[in-house]
Motif scaffolding. Structure first.
Motif: not given
Length: 710
Positions: A344-354
């Motif tokens: 819907g927002a055309g975005t990607v949420d990034r997580y797991d900063y490893l």
């Protein structure tokens, strides 16, 4: 999904070995490899004549010694077990430059590789991952830390890759329930020979390999193999490069004594691509060319290996062998590894900063005695090793950011979690084994062997100061009988046992204190036949494996994990090669595996009946080779059936078939040019899953290579 809490930080990024230093070392190593290859290509080479051996005259797979599957000298045709491989000649014909590509051409073996497990993760006979499918070089395995195996990466320098299917603990110890891939090195020879590989192709791919062998004086001979490659990849931050140098020196002071020394170094900087987001179990095709990692991300593996071996043939009946070795590996990850797509927002949420690092060192010695009383061949030996594992990380891997799905600004690493030493562990192993092959008359061979492994594990938590000590022991055995029906055909039956750790032995956690090794047993029957006049061969194997004591939830306390679960698999494997005539040759294999959890609870959810993750039900390979004068055309198909991305079977990755082709021209007796096409049908397919994203296979590519022998 990989459990990131079991992966630990990187020695490669410690103050003593920053990533920039290792990256510089990798560049220098590749330049060192490519420079002599280019210089050698410019030299005027002496005129020689190389006579090609027809396939019908080449050694059949079933005629080879089962070097990777038995301690004694037995042909594959006589061995009561399933072992096959791919030779250096086949790897060159198919243009399989990587170990993963070459090994998965064999029957029933599929890959589930991704950057977190080092790229050498396989599935065989219903069991998947580095803790169930082992990888060895010349019969010796490096201890698996945090589910990671990264060496060997390229197939250059190896005479063949063997795959022993089913429990292989008699040969290799723990972590080999599904299969073991053994890379057999090319050996020094006194007759001078050399080979050169140069190649370039799509997306900035460049590769070069140099191999040479010959005599040094009356008693010394050498083998040198150097290889380097690089590629820009298919998307941003998808570039990769690697290089290695393999060296061997052989001393034969007497006809009955051989001393071998080897020294190798390998440096890999793989692609920093951690998958493409999915929605409702489907790849978002519009995102397949995107990479959501940070611009200063890092992924690096460096391996060093040294070995000294000696063999003394006391007489025709007794041979003594000993191998002393040192292996080490430094690994570093610094990436954002989780991506969630918001349509819907055309975005990607990034997580797991490893940010994670491994420093592994292993020293060991293998001693073996082989003797041949009467109609027996008996081998016995002792393996002893000690492995040390240091881990670093920025656990608990917090942080998050949001970027545009279609025009991402990758940005830079900004985790606030400190990168610190976390754990130090040590694993001491001792193993005793004995194997006997008893020839009963002209038609029967009875083989039996037993091995006892003792593991002593100690771990220190460098943050809390808590210590852990654990002893793990296991016995494995194999009993098999072969009946040779004719000179060229045999039937066999065997029962074998093995053991796997519930997690990597070098990285056991405090929560694993009460666990023992998971035990398994296999029943297998099979048939092997060579066709008349050496025109081909075919094999068939039926198997049933049950593995007990896998981790499950306690029925009385669903929040508590205990051992007591069970999984099983049964299936059929078929493989064959046939020379239709002097011009046309076919090679094919297919496997059907029915794998399931028989007993498995996750909390209050019963997973019994589900298929284990990354296990396809059907795999198949087909290659056809047709030769006209100095031209050869080869067409190959690789099929991998649908797999589930998780043990809950909630996310299914579709099966796929990839078509490859090689067109080769013998320019002269010493030079072959090859035009290579991969994924000719431009199939979009997933090779493995991680977090909420899938790793996509390579798109169509074209490459031109030149191979020279002199």
């Amino acid at each position: 999904m990989r459990n990131t809490s079991t992966r630990f930080p990187a020695f490669a990024s410690s103050p003593f070995h920053p990533p920039s230093v290792l990256r510089a070392r990798g560049t220098a190593l590749q330049l060192a490899l490519l420079w002599p290859a280019a210089a050698l290509a410019q030299q005027t080479l002496p005129e020689v004549t190389v006579q090609e051996t027809r396939q019908a005259d080449a050694p059949l797979e079933t005629d080879r010694r089962a070097l990777s599957a038995a301690h004694v000298d037995v042909r594959v045709l006589e061995l009561p077990a399933s072992v096959s491989g791919v030779s250096a000649v086949q790897m060159a014909e198919r243009a399989d430059h990587g170990v993963v590509e070459a090994a998965t051409r064999t029957v029933g073996l599929s890959a589930s590789s991704e950057p977190g497990n080092g790229g050498l993760s396989f599935s065989s006979r219903g069991f998947a991952g580095p803790n169930s499918v082992g990888v060895a070089e010349d019969g010796i395995m490096l201890g698996v830390a945090a589910g990671t195996i990264a060496y060997p990466d390229s197939s250059w320098g190896y005479e063949r890759l063997d795959v022993l299917r089913g429990p292989a603990s008699l040969m290799y110890g723990s972590g080999t329930m599904g299969a073991t891939v053994n890379a057999v090195r090319k050996q020094p020879e006194r007759e001078h020979s050399a080979e050169l590989l140069l190649g370039a192709g799509s997306r900035g791919t460049v590769r070069a390999g140099l191999g040479s062998s010959g005599a040094i004086g009356d008693t010394l001979s050498y083998r040198l193999d150097a290889y380097g490659e690089r590629s820009d990849g298919e998307r941003p931050l998808d570039n990769s490069q690697s290089g290695k140098l393999m060296s061997a020196l052989r001393w034969t002071p007497r006809s009955d004594v051989t001393v071998d020394l080897t020294a190798d170094i390998s440096n890999q900087a793989p692609s920093r691509y951690f998958g493409t987001p999915t929605v409702d179990g489907r790849v978002v095709r519009e995102l397949r060319n995107m990479n959501y990692n940070v611009s200063d991300s890092d992924l690096h593996f460096q391996d060093r290996r040294f070995k000294a071996g000696a063999e003394w043939r006391v007489n025709d009946l007794i041979t003594v062998r000993n191998a002393l070795y040192h292996f080490s590996a430094d690994r570093h990850w610094k990436n954002i590894e989780g991506y969630g797509y918001n349509p819907g927002a055309g975005t990607v949420d990034r997580y797991d900063y490893l940010e994670i690092g491994h420093a592994v060192q292993q020293n060991g010695n293998r001693m073996a005695l082989e003797f041949k009383p009467a109609n027996h061949q008996v081998a016995m030996g002792w393996d002893a090793s000690q492995a040390n594992f240091s881990s670093y990380s920025n656990s608990p891997y917090t942080g998050g950011s949001t970027v545009s799905a279609f025009n991402p600004v990758n940005g830079y690493w900004d985790s606030t979690d400190p990168y610190l030493p976390r754990t130090s562990s040590q694993l001491r192993q001792n193993a005793l084994f004995i194997e006997d092959a008893w020839k009963i008359g002209a038609q029967w061979l009875l083989m039996g062997g037993i091995r006892r492994d003792w593991y002593e594990f100690s771990r220190l938590d460098l943050v809390s100061g808590a210590a852990l000590d654990k002893a793990l022991n296991a016995t494995s055995w194999r009993l098999g009988l072969t009946r040779q029906l004719t000179e060229r055909s045999s039937v066999y039956a065997q029962v074998s046992t093995g053991h796997d750790p519930v997690t990597s032995l070098l990285s056991l956690s405090r929560s694993s204190t009460g666990y023992t090794l998971s035990k398994g047993r296999q029943q297998e029957v099979g048939f092997k036949q060579q066709l008349p006049e050496g025109r081909g061969e075919w094999t068939a194997a039926l198997f049933h494996i049950v593995k007990n004591d896998i981790v499950t939830s306690d029925p009385g306390n669903p929040a508590q994990s205990i051992q007591g679960g069970r999984q099983s698999s049964r299936g059929l494997e078929l493989a064959g090669a046939f020379s239709v005539n002097k011009a046309f040759r076919l090679e094919a294999n297919a496997a059907y595996t029915h794998a399931r959890y028989d007993e498995l609870m996750r909390g209050t959810v019963n997973r019994a009946g589900n298929r284990p993750a990354n296990v396809p039900r059907v795999t198949a390979n087909l290659w056809g080779h047709y030769r006209i004068d100095d031209w050869r055309g080869s067409l190959g198909l690789r099929h991998v059936g649908g797999r589930f991305a998780d043990e809950a079977n909630s996310e299914r990755m579709p099966g796929y078939t990839v078509v490859d082709a090689v067109l080769s021209w013998n320019v002269n007796p010493r030079t072959t040019l090859s035009l290579i096409g991969r994924n000719l049908t431009q199939r979009v397919y997933a090779t493995s899953a991680y977090n909420t994203q899938w790793f996509l296979g390579a798109r169509r590519s074209v490459e031109l290579t030149a191979r020279m022998h002199f």
